[in-house]
Design an enzyme around this catalytic site. Structure first.
Site, short mmCIF file in Angstrom:
data_model
loop_
_atom_site.label_atom_id
_atom_site.label_comp_id
_atom_site.label_asym_id
_atom_site.label_seq_id
_atom_site.Cartn_x
_atom_site.Cartn_y
_atom_site.Cartn_z
CB SER B 21 -0.88 0.01 1.25
OG SER B 21 -1.63 1.20 1.29
CG ASN B 68 6.35 7.48 3.80
OD1 ASN B 68 5.24 7.97 4.03
ND2 ASN B 68 6.64 6.21 4.04
N GLY B 71 1.20 11.55 4.54
CA GLY B 71 0.00 12.10 5.16
C GLY B 71 -1.28 11.55 4.55
CG ASN B 124 -2.84 2.00 7.39
OD1 ASN B 124 -2.19 1.63 8.37
ND2 ASN B 124 -2.44 2.95 6.58
CB CYS B 127 -0.85 5.38 9.10
SG CYS B 127 -0.01 6.81 8.41
N GLY B 261 7.37 -2.69 -1.64
CA GLY B 261 7.09 -1.26 -1.72
C GLY B 261 8.28 -0.46 -2.21
#
Lengths: 274, 302
Positions: B21, B68, B71, B124, B127, B261
């Site tokens: 993702s 990263n 947001g 998720n 995060c 990823g």
């Protein structure tokens, strides 16, 4: 792969320090910033850098000139960050990553360059390289008015044929630059056309070049979050090309299968009409 | 059926290598990842309303990976399901990641995604850099139970949960299993930051973010190994997969599938075929008839 090597290192997506060496006003709207830094290799015409201004954001910028220890970017200052870039002074620091992306293919002996707005920045670097390779080039530059035409002296110094178009007729042809494309394609044989600037201008240029059977490349601008192929922000739907790694320079025939001239994605990834 | 075919509950995939993702994000690029050999693709985490994400820089490279704090930028679940999902031919290989603000949002987005014909959802719960949308959930077993139970209750398709590395990883995963989760994805990025020494400023606009890439692979591997021993539902390994060897490590530790990823940044989309081809060769050479037989077949396991 875009950079000659098939596997990159993650470190290449970090920032290098760049020190502003010189700031030059090109036109009433455009400013060039010369940045001193060490790059792993000389950028190819059409490649771009990600420029981070520590008090503002990070933006993709075409290289408008480069040497062993410096690069030049040329910005219009339309956004928050580009306005900050215009206000940079000698000694200021910026973060730089890149060069990223695929540049122009300079194959062939005679080239037609069609530029407008900030797009002239990428083309002036291409024209310098074409000149260094002792090849022929005709440069068409368009703007609203004569005070907005950049790099005129530079093109003259390169001894290239220059045709100007201004919408108010204050210099050169009165009208838009794409009006000049078809007549010159009829008059003269070119091996390739390269274009960079407002997207509608590029669409028209691509269509005209293909109509006359000339290979054409266009350099695109899109919102980018990363610049190296992971975020997807700069996608060209529905083919699934990333402007940052598959471009920013694309063959015109491929572009016509995409949203080129029609849609772009915003920061949230919504499709917005151009 | 090839050796690489895997079954994750009801979900049958041509190979165990998925796109993680947050990478590539948009429909046409997810479609391309499938064409380039990904077994399945996980979407960017979708939220109720569109989010622009943070100001750039939002991702920066370091020696062993990427840091990263994007947001949760996304066009909002309705926009994604309407525009992006339609660019993907095989919707039965699309897993929709969801970042809800509370159980109701998870349920709402998951139901719409199921109606749009996707294969599974990935909740998720981890995060690391958006408040109320992540790590706090995974650390709170009670909330995990409620979100998983509510979502599981309204869906027919599989529900995966994405967990981050935290002290409660095993406990929260067991709770998720008990609440009906069909698989656990481990792990998300690890809390991290990067400083520019020249300007003396944090590089990410959000200051802190999450580290992904090779640096977190051994950590993720241990998480998968422990989860495999504790859980009876499948574990999907995520973290630093960059070649067939790192993918195979996850499978040996007990993962049934892996997600890729950051490696897309250094290898491009060909990373999928490179891993699946390497894995197929390995299975053949070492006499494993399927990924299932390889899974968890760690020598000297106590």
């Amino acid at each position: 792969m875009s950079y000659g090597k098939s596997v990159l290192a993650f470190e290449e997506f970090g920032f290098r320090p760049g020190k502003v060496e010189r700031v030059v006003r090109e036109t009433s709207k455009m400013v060039s910033v010369y940045i001193k830094l060490h790059l792993p290799n000389l950028p190819r015409p059409g490649q771009f850098l990600m420029i981070w201004v520590p008090d503002a954001e990070e933006v993709p910028m075409s290289v408008s000139g480069a040497g062993r220890r410096w690069v030049r970017i040329s910005v219009l200052g339309r956004g928050k960050t580009t306005s900050k870039i215009q206000k940079l002074r000698r000694g200021d620091l910026v973060g730089v990553r890149g060069p990223f992306g695929r540049g122009f293919s300079l194959k062939g002996k005679s080239h037609l360059l069609v530029g407008g707005g900030s797009g002239v920045a990428a083309l002036i670097y291409a024209s310098k390289t074409i000149s260094d390779q002792k090849k022929e080039c005709v440069f068409l530059i368009g703007a609203k008015t004569s005070s907005e035409l950049p790099f005129l002296r530079e093109v003259k110094r390169l001894n290239q044929k220059l045709l100007m178009a201004t919408e108010d007729g204050s210099a050169g042809y009165k009208g838009v630059v794409t009006d000049l494309v078809e007549p010159i394609l009829i008059k003269k044989d070119f091996d390739s056309v390269m274009t960079c600037g407002p997207e509608k201008m590029m669409v028209k240029t691509v269509e005209l070049a293909l109509k006359h059977g000339v290979r054409v490349q266009a350099s695109l601008e899109r919102y980018m979050k990363c610049g190296f192929g992971v975020c997807g922000s700069c996608v060209l739907d529905p083919v699934g090309l990333r402007v940052c790694t598959d471009g920013p320079v694309f063959d015109g025939r491929i572009l016509l299968q995409t949203d080129f001239g029609k849609f772009k994605r915003d920061a949230a990834g919504r499709r917005r009409p151009i | 059926m090839s050796r690489l075919t895997v079954k994750l509950g009801k979900l049958v995939l041509p190979n165990p290598v998925m796109l993680a993702s947050g990478i590539l994000s948009h429909g046409s690029l997810l479609e391309k990842a499938l064409r380039e050999g990904a077994g399945a693709v996980v979407t960017k985490s979708l939220t109720l309303k569109g989010r622009k994400g943070y100001e750039t820089p939002v991702v920066v490279g370091v020696e062993e990976g990427l840091v990263n704090a994007v947001g949760l930028a996304n066009p909002g679940y309705k926009d994604f399901l309407k525009n992006d999902l339609q660019m993907i031919k095989e919707k039965n290989r699309v897993i929709v990641s969801i970042a809800g603000d509370g159980p109701d949002e998870f349920v709402k987005i998951a139901s719409s995604a199921e109606d749009a014909g996707i294969a599974a959802v990935e909740l998720n719960l981890s995060c690391p850099h958006v408040k109320k949308h992540g790590l706090e959930i995974g650390k709170d077993p009670k909330l995990v139970r409620r979100i998983v139970k509510d979502t599981r209750g309204v869906l027919k398709i599989p529900v995966h949960v994405k967990m981050g590395f935290c002290d409660e990883l095993i406990r929260s995963s067991l709770v998720a299993e008990d609440a009906g989760a069909d698989a656990v994805v481990a792990i998300n990025t690890l809390p991290a930051m990067v400083i520019d020494v020249y300007s003396r400023k944090p590089i990410l606009s959000r200051i802190c973010g999450g580290l992904s890439g090779p640096a977190i692979h051994p950590i993720a591997l241990r998480c998968v190994y422990e989860l495999y021993r504790e859980l009876s539902i499948p574990v999907i390994g995520c973290g630093g997969v960059k070649d067939w060897q790192t993918a195979t490590e996850f499978l040996l530790a007990g993962a049934k599938a892996v997600q890729v990823g950051s490696a897309v940044a250094i290898k491009g989309l060909k990373v999928f075929s490179e891993i699946t081809e390497g894995l197929a060769k390995y299975l053949k050479e070492y006499g494993f008839e399927s990924v299932d037989i390889l899974m968890g077949s760690l020598e000297g396991k106590k």
